[in-house]
Design an enzyme around this catalytic site. Structure first.
Site, short mmCIF file in Angstrom:
data_model
loop_
_atom_site.label_atom_id
_atom_site.label_comp_id
_atom_site.label_asym_id
_atom_site.label_seq_id
_atom_site.Cartn_x
_atom_site.Cartn_y
_atom_site.Cartn_z
N THR A 135 -3.44 -0.76 11.79
CA THR A 135 -2.47 0.04 11.05
C THR A 135 -1.07 -0.38 11.46
O THR A 135 -0.31 0.40 12.03
CB THR A 135 -2.75 1.54 11.26
OG1 THR A 135 -4.14 1.78 10.96
CG2 THR A 135 -1.92 2.42 10.34
N HIS A 136 -0.76 -1.65 11.23
CA HIS A 136 0.55 -2.19 11.56
C HIS A 136 1.17 -2.76 10.29
O HIS A 136 1.37 -3.96 10.18
CB HIS A 136 0.45 -3.28 12.63
CG HIS A 136 -0.21 -2.84 13.90
ND1 HIS A 136 -0.68 -3.70 14.84
CD2 HIS A 136 -0.47 -1.60 14.40
CE1 HIS A 136 -1.21 -3.03 15.86
NE2 HIS A 136 -1.10 -1.75 15.60
N ASN A 137 1.46 -1.88 9.35
CA ASN A 137 2.10 -2.31 8.10
C ASN A 137 3.61 -2.30 8.33
O ASN A 137 4.15 -1.32 8.86
CB ASN A 137 1.76 -1.33 6.97
CG ASN A 137 0.28 -1.00 6.93
OD1 ASN A 137 -0.20 -0.18 7.70
ND2 ASN A 137 -0.45 -1.63 6.06
#
Lengths: 239, 585
Positions: free
Chosen positions: B511-513
């Protein structure tokens, strides 16, 4: 455009009035009391969704995905059938937390689940379609075929070597495989993994929450009986 | 629609950035209102130890995450395709509710490298011009400027780790490649298990420099500078995707929210979803926000300062829906909102043991040893054809069996043989993660979807994204190095999971957008200036990883938080004195 949309009131009708907004003013008391938590969550529903034919299919198919054999328990001992039945009867089966609005063009492999059916509907449509296909091609419904034939059919569905107009059976297979693994390994409070058979089988100690005594295991096995969120039999008082 | 009394500042979203900003602004005496679209969440009510270790409920049934039924995004790999909605989460897991994704993170708390903040200048000076389609740029803020703010956040969280560089002096046992630190970590590193010991030995044998991962899981009891107490981590293996029932993981709830909530000049409204930021007719500032509560009532919340503190995807979408700035157009290269969407390039190598047990259930979200020799520009890229790098880490985060039931290469995916392989390997596997940088390219971007709408009938955001030439060369170069370490870890066999093919939106990756509301040096190259202030509306500030012009080879939270402190300092020390642009265009 936004203003007119909301002032017209049409968009508001569909909105549930269950969870009201809350205001927490700084400096006031906390919205919880010590020692009080939300009630434990025993799965979604205890209800039932599957009809008799569907139960027979799921019982047979999940036993091919995770067989009972001389190495240990499978989907049957874990009662994956009950798990799946309850899940399909609940919010999961209704696709309640998933985005289920159309349109529904065929998706690419990288775009994930694109069936217009909720999981429960997909089970209904696809089990019926597969049973009919089996009746046409093998003179029996899926559950009544021998295990080798069942394996062969599941393999062909998975490989999209068998396709059925109007039923996304490959999508169904993926979902069935996923939910079977869930039912095998989830906490027993959901109806599967009965008596923690799957956790015993692989050596998972369950919902224990403190392993500080075991950090420096240095590659040695750690053996301890599993614990569910609902405890374990060893904790029961003998009567 | 009811118009509420004017606030000095309104904060949209109450996770890490929202609670940090709320703390800094209330401390400065402002009357602050925070609007959170999810509900109240806290350890005793929502994830006490008696409920927290529930793999099905929190991860697989998404109790920790935003419900896609209310809002999701559409996805396609490239512009020639039709984007379709992500009907259920897969590749990444946006949070919702008080604490945001800060409740369910692992706690892997790295600083970006000094060179990461000047990626364009640094790489062009060393290797020549970047490829024409690569839209990498400098952040506009430097590592030196952010250093005190990294330090503040790490002390807030009680990060467990070992410094590698204190004011320019390299420290034995830390990361020799990291930027300078003004201080040691507030807590010692976590205790390592068998897998990390083997990794450490193997990496040292190859001349690499392993160090303990900086962790927001507590290695010992800790009281942070705000007086919040955290408990020692119990290595329970329910960290990422879960709330910590034990007060052992730094989250907004355990480090800062209780302090913010004591301020009489602060108000939090939950179940309150902001629909748009309102603009003054003169076009130079925001007047506040319009939001809807859970009863469907519309409110206008006027405010002198508006701070977007939602998740990266939400902040970008709110800018687009509020028609602030020009939407990015990949055909012309014009417009900036939605530009430079980047992600993270992941691969892994698994090691399977025969005799030894890895016992992965004894784990924690950021229990790991790391090698940084191939991250950023820590190695010579001459002739390699790519920029950026990756860390190689041996994490032991969990043995949650629905998610993690590793099997060796060539095992069928179901049936007796699969089942037997699961049992045989369940406690005997470890994995090396290659966590790579993601460089911005012209054709990876965010905009509004033309077809699909959210539960209010407004356009969903559309993501157009695929892995790039840089990604492929990067992962092809570094994955084999991880494999070499893995081979030296004394296992029976290894399994290499290379990064191949197009980006798939379903398997969980990270979850590293990042990107979409990028920061930079001029209004021509960025949505916000170096203080995270909108170039268009001077009283609008945008937090979060959306401001990264491109993503580095590290987990983003530490940098996100440091930027928030940096921006808050600019607001309280400069902006409030004389409201207006902090950087002249």
């Amino acid at each position: 455009m936004l203003k007119s949309m909301f002032l017209s009131g049409t968009a508001l009708i569909a909105f549930p009035k269950l969870a009201l907004a809350r205001e927490f003013r700084g400096g006031e008391t906390w919205p919880w009391a010590p020692g009080v938590a939300d009630t434990p969550y025993f799965g979604t529903e205890t209800g039932s969704y599957l009809n008799m034919a569907e139960r027979a299919f799921v019982y047979a198919a999940t036993a091919r995905l995770i067989p009972s054999d001389d190495d240990g328990p499978g989907a049957r001992e874990a009662d994956v059938l009950t798990f799946i039945d309850r899940q399909l009867a609940g919010f999961y089966g209704r696709g309640q937390r998933w985005y289920m609005k159309g349109p529904w063009p065929e998706g690419l492999a990288t775009q994930g689940y694109q069936s217009q059916h909720t999981p429960a509907e997909l089970f209904r449509v696809c089990i019926d379609a597969i049973d009919q296909w089996c009746a046409t091609n093998h003179d029996a419904r899926f559950a009544d075929l021998d295990e080798a034939m069942q394996d062969q059919i599941l393999e062909r569905i998975e490989a999209e070597d068998v396709t059925i107009e109007g039923a996304q059976i490959a999508t169904f297979f993926d979902l069935l495989k996923e939910i079977t693994i869930e039912g095998f390994f989830a906490d027993p409070i959901y109806g599967g993994n009965r008596d923690m058979v799957a956790w015993h089988y692989v050596g998972f100690p369950g919902a224990r929450y403190d392993y500080r005594d075991f950090i420096h295991h240095d590659g040695a096995p750690i053996t301890m009986p599993p614990v569910s969120l609902a405890g374990r039999p060893g904790w029961n008082v003998d009567r | 629609m009811e118009t509420l009394p004017q606030a000095d500042a309104v904060i949209i979203g109450f996770g890490w950035t929202g609670s940090i900003m709320a703390h800094e602004l209330t401390k400065a005496g402002l009357n602050v209102v925070a609007l959170e679209r999810g509900g109240w969440r806290d350890t005793p009510t929502d994830f006490p130890p008696t409920l927290a270790p529930d793999e099905l409920r929190y991860y697989w049934r998404h109790e920790m995450f935003q419900e896609t039924s209310r809002e999701t995004l559409t996805f396609r790999n490239n512009m020639s395709q039709t984007a379709l909605p992500m009907r259920r989460w897969g590749s990444f897991l946006p949070g919702v509710g008080v604490g945001g994704a800060g409740v369910h993170w692992n706690g892997q708390t790295f600083r970006f490298l000094p060179s990461d903040f000047v990626a364009k200048t640094h790489n062009e000076e060393r290797y020549g011009p970047l490829p024409p389609d690569m839209t990498v740029q400098d952040y506009g803020v430097t590592y030196d400027e952010l250093e005190p703010h990294f330090d503040t956040f790490e002390k807030l969280c009680g990060i467990s780790g070992k410094a590698g560089n204190i004011r320019g002096t390299i420290q034995e046992g830390g990361n020799p490649f990291e930027g300078w630190r003004s201080d040691e970590y507030p807590n010692p590193p976590m205790e390592m298990t068998f897998s990390q010991d083997r990794f450490d030995f193997a990496a040292r044998g190859l001349g690499l420099n392993p160090f303990p991962a900086p962790s927001a899981n507590m290695s010992q009891a800790y009281v942070n500078p705000l007086g919040m107490s955290l408990a020692p981590c119990t290595y329970c293996g329910f960290c990422e995707k879960f709330g910590c029932g034990n007060y052992s993981k730094a989250a907004p709830q355990t480090t800062i929210i209780p302090v913010v909530m004591r301020n009489p000049n602060f108000t939090l409204r939950t179940n309150s979803e902001v629909l748009h930021v309102n603009k003054h007719p003169d076009g130079t500032r925001a007047t506040g926000v319009t939001y809807v509560d859970a009863s469907g009532n519309l409110f206008e919340q006027p405010a002198d300062v508006v701070v977007l503190c939602g998740y990266q995807l939400q902040n970008t979408r709110l800018m687009l829906l509020s028609e602030i700035g020009e939407p990015y157009n990949p055909q012309t290269g014009q417009g900036l909102v939605g530009k430079n969407y980047t992600y993270q390039v992941m691969s892994s190598v698994e090691v399977f043991y025969e005799e030894e047990f890895t016992n992965n259930f004894v784990g924690a979200g950021s229990l790991g040893m790391i090698v940084d020799d191939y991250n950023g520009d820590n190695f010579d890229h001459s002739g390699l054809g790519f920029i950026g790098g990756a860390y190689i880490g041996c994490w032991t985060t969990n043995a949650r069996p629905i998610e993690s039931h590793p099997v060796p290469e060539g095992t069928p995916e179901w049936g007796s043989e699969w089942k037997r392989a699961v049992r045989h390997n369940f406690l005997k596997q470890t994995s090396l993660s290659v966590h790579g940088a993601s460089m911005a390219y012209r054709h990876n971007y965010l905009d509004l979807d033309p077809t699909y709408t959210d539960h209010w009938g407004r356009p969903l955001m559309r993501m157009t994204y695929d892995f790039t030439a840089n990604d492929r060369l990067l992962t092809d170069h570094i994955t084999p190095i991880a494999a070499e370490i893995a081979r030296n870890m004394g296992g029976r066999e290894i399994k290499i999971n290379e990064r191949r093919g197009s980006y798939d939106s379903m398997p969980y990756q990270t979850t590293h957008n990042t990107g979409g509301t990028i920061m930079g040096q001029t209004p021509a190259d960025s949505v916000v200036n170096r203080y995270l202030q909108s170039w268009d509306l001077h009283n609008l500030f945008v937090m979060g990883a959306g401001v990264f012009p491109q993503n580095a080879g590290y987990n983003p939270t530490d940098t996100v938080a440091a930027l928030t402190y940096w921006s808050a300092e600019a607001i309280t020390s400069q902006y409030l004195r004389s409201p207006g642009p902090l950087v002249q265009a």
